[in-house]
Design an enzyme around this catalytic site. Structure first.
Site, mmCIF file in Angstrom:
data_model
loop_
_atom_site.group_PDB
_atom_site.id
_atom_site.type_symbol
_atom_site.label_atom_id
_atom_site.label_comp_id
_atom_site.label_asym_id
_atom_site.label_seq_id
_atom_site.Cartn_x
_atom_site.Cartn_y
_atom_site.Cartn_z
ATOM 1 N N HIS A 1 -1.300 3.547 -0.707
ATOM 2 C CA HIS A 1 -0.304 2.852 0.112
ATOM 3 C C HIS A 1 0.966 3.677 0.315
ATOM 4 O O HIS A 1 1.824 3.324 1.141
ATOM 5 C CB HIS A 1 0.051 1.510 -0.539
ATOM 6 N N ASP B 1 -0.581 2.735 5.650
ATOM 7 C CA ASP B 1 -0.184 1.331 5.740
ATOM 8 C C ASP B 1 -1.411 0.458 5.981
ATOM 9 O O ASP B 1 -2.471 0.946 6.420
ATOM 10 C CB ASP B 1 0.811 1.135 6.888
#
Length: 540
Positions: free
Chosen positions: A513, A517
């Site tokens: 992450h 995204d």
């Protein structure tokens, strides 16, 4: 006046060649254009003629050495003058030796370096050393001896198994003989080039090059025979008694893996020599089938009695543990699961699998379909194929596809390099080849690591889906769930709903992450899903 003989370039993309056999000995006269030595490259096997008439006075590399093009490999004296120099001797105990594997490892032989050899030699005995399985590998753990002291061993027959930071491998014997001494036991970690065993040769000759890798070898009468199809009525003359087969080590390895009798393969090389293209053509033509007797039904293994014991981690298990512990704190893991309708591909595979295997010599599995779909999605969303290193995003020029292979003793991730450049059939062959050699402990170090995106398949054990840990320094990993038939609601163009039985499969994307995204992951998975559910490309 001396004349240097160099390793020739046998094509634009060829940068090295392996000397498989010297056709002349030191001190022997040679005519101009008379064959001097044989070489094997990625594309061809060839006899190299002498550039001049003279006497061979020096051999700089022995049989089995892999040498860069334009490197001097021998010296000829045109008038028979000059000092004769023998081939480079095997290194002393304090010098660098080379792998016991009769094949190229990392790097290429140089004139000033110790020449590749199978082992260290003394009269009537061959010392087997711990091989270096890559430039960064300095030791190996002996996991299993496949022969006991007093056992006979054939040349190229597996002698012992080792485990390193990168690969597990079977190490073949460089000579035929009897195993007389084991110097390092199972479980011991040994530095490269240290002697681990001694083999006594039966004929008193200890040179590992006595049987040149490219030399003609009689086929044993007990060699397994692969039957030809009914329409192949005329066999090559190789089946005649006393016929010798000329082939390279690579050809013999392929033949062994596919249980092929080389007497059935027609060689197109010099003097009927069988090269790589000959045997691959023989396999891909579908003209052979194994004559091995059918296997007996497999009996389920009986459960072992429970015992209390403490067992040290194997080298591979220790490395896996280290990598998994490292990955979790490095990458904040997020996972996204999609269910996909694989019915179109299931039907295509059922329709094409027999013909595909006949054309390409490999079974048609679901993995190349999944690989192609992933590659196409990675092309469109390269951030998923990137790496975050030192706070910089590294976009990779190629898609190097890691294929996680479950082994009885751990997990390994061999890599299909430049996967985006490969055809469907080429991907299928590469995946099957890497997985097969991983299970047989036949991978080389440069075939492990360097991946930019990994596929892992827990579904083969029935998992609905797995939640995978990222293979650092990659940014994402895709886990493949089990393929199952389910009732599914289908809606037609007019909005009418029906229930149908469809082949469904879960896929789980694990991603970093910091770099990817949720929207990026969603776009990637949506494209991956579209590729699979609307498959419309030929498979070759």
């Amino acid at each position: 006046m001396p004349t240097d003989v160099i390793m020739p370039q046998m094509g634009e993309s060829i940068v090295e060649g392996t000397i498989t056999k010297w056709l002349k000995k030191i001190g022997e006269p040679v005519e101009k254009d008379e064959p001097l030595f044989e070489i094997s490259t990625d594309k061809v096997d060839a006899e190299i003629p002498s550039p001049v008439k003279g006497v061979l006075v020096e051999i700089k590399f022995p049989e089995g050495a892999t040498v860069e093009i334009n490197t001097v490999v021998a010296v000829l004296a045109e008038n028979g003058t000059g000092t004769a120099k023998a081939p480079p001797a095997a290194p002393a105990a304090s010098e660098a030796a080379v792998p016991a594997v009769p094949a190229k490892t990392s790097g290429t032989a140089k004139p000033e370096a110790a020449p590749p050899a199978a082992a260290r030699v003394s009269t009537g005995a061959v010392e087997i050393v711990m091989p270096q399985m890559g430039e960064s590998i300095f030791e190996g753990s002996i996991t299993k001896w496949l022969k006991k002291i007093g056992d006979a061993v054939e040349r190229d027959e597996p002698l012992f198994e080792i485990s390193t930071d990168k690969v597990d491998a079977e190490i073949p014997s460089p000579v035929a003989g009897v195993l007389t001494e084991i110097k390092a036991g199972e479980g011991e970690t040994v530095q490269v080039n240290v002697v681990v065993a001694v083999i006594a040769t039966s004929d008193g000759s200890s040179s590992a090059g006595d049987r040149a890798f490219g030399a003609a070898e009689p086929v044993p009468a007990s060699a397994p025979v692969v039957a030809a199809e009914a329409n192949q009525s005329a066999l090559p003359t190789a089946v005649e008694a006393g016929w010798n087969i000329r082939s390279s080590p690579l050809v013999r390895k392929i033949a062994k893996e596919h249980n092929i009798d080389l007497r059935l393969v027609r060689g197109t090389g010099s003097s009927g020599r069988i090269n790589k293209d000959d045997i691959l053509q023989f396999i891909s033509s579908g003209g052979v089938k194994s004559a091995v007797a059918p296997k007996a039904p497999q009996v389920p293994a009986q459960p072992k009695a429970l015992t209390a014991e403490v067992v040290p981690l194997t080298k591979m298990r220790a490395i896996i543990a280290q990598r998994m512990v490292e990955s979790k704190p490095i990458s904040p893991h997020v996972h996204s699961v999609y269910k996909m309708d694989m019915t179109r591909i299931v039907r295509l595979r059922e329709r094409e699998k027999a013909g595909f295997e006949q054309r390409h010599g490999v079974k048609l599995t679901y993995m190349p379909f999944i690989a192609v779909a992933a590659i196409e999605a990675l092309r469109r969303y390269p951030i998923v194929n990137a790496s975050l290193i030192d706070n910089q995003i590294h976009y990779h020029a190629n898609i190097n596809l890691g294929i996680a292979v479950a082994l009885e003793w751990g997990l390994i991730v061999p890599t299909v390099r430049e996967a985006e450049k490969r055809s469907f059939a080429d991907l299928a062959r590469a995946i099957a080849d890497l997985a097969g050699r991983a299970r047989a402990k036949k991978l080389s170090p440069d075939e492990v690591g360097g991946s930019t995106f990994t596929l892992t398949n827990p579904g083969i054990f029935g998992d609905e889906f797995g939640v995978p840990i990222i293979n650092q320094p990659e940014a994402a990993i895709l886990a493949i769930g089990a393929l199952k038939k389910e009732p599914v609601v289908l809606t037609d163009a007019e909005g009418n709903d029906t229930i149908a039985i469809r082949s469904m499969q879960h896929f789980c994307l694990g991603f970093d992450h910091r770099l990817i995204d949720g929207a990026d992951a969603g776009r990637f998975m949506s494209e991956f899903k579209r590729q699979l559910e609307t498959w419309n490309r030929a498979i070759g």
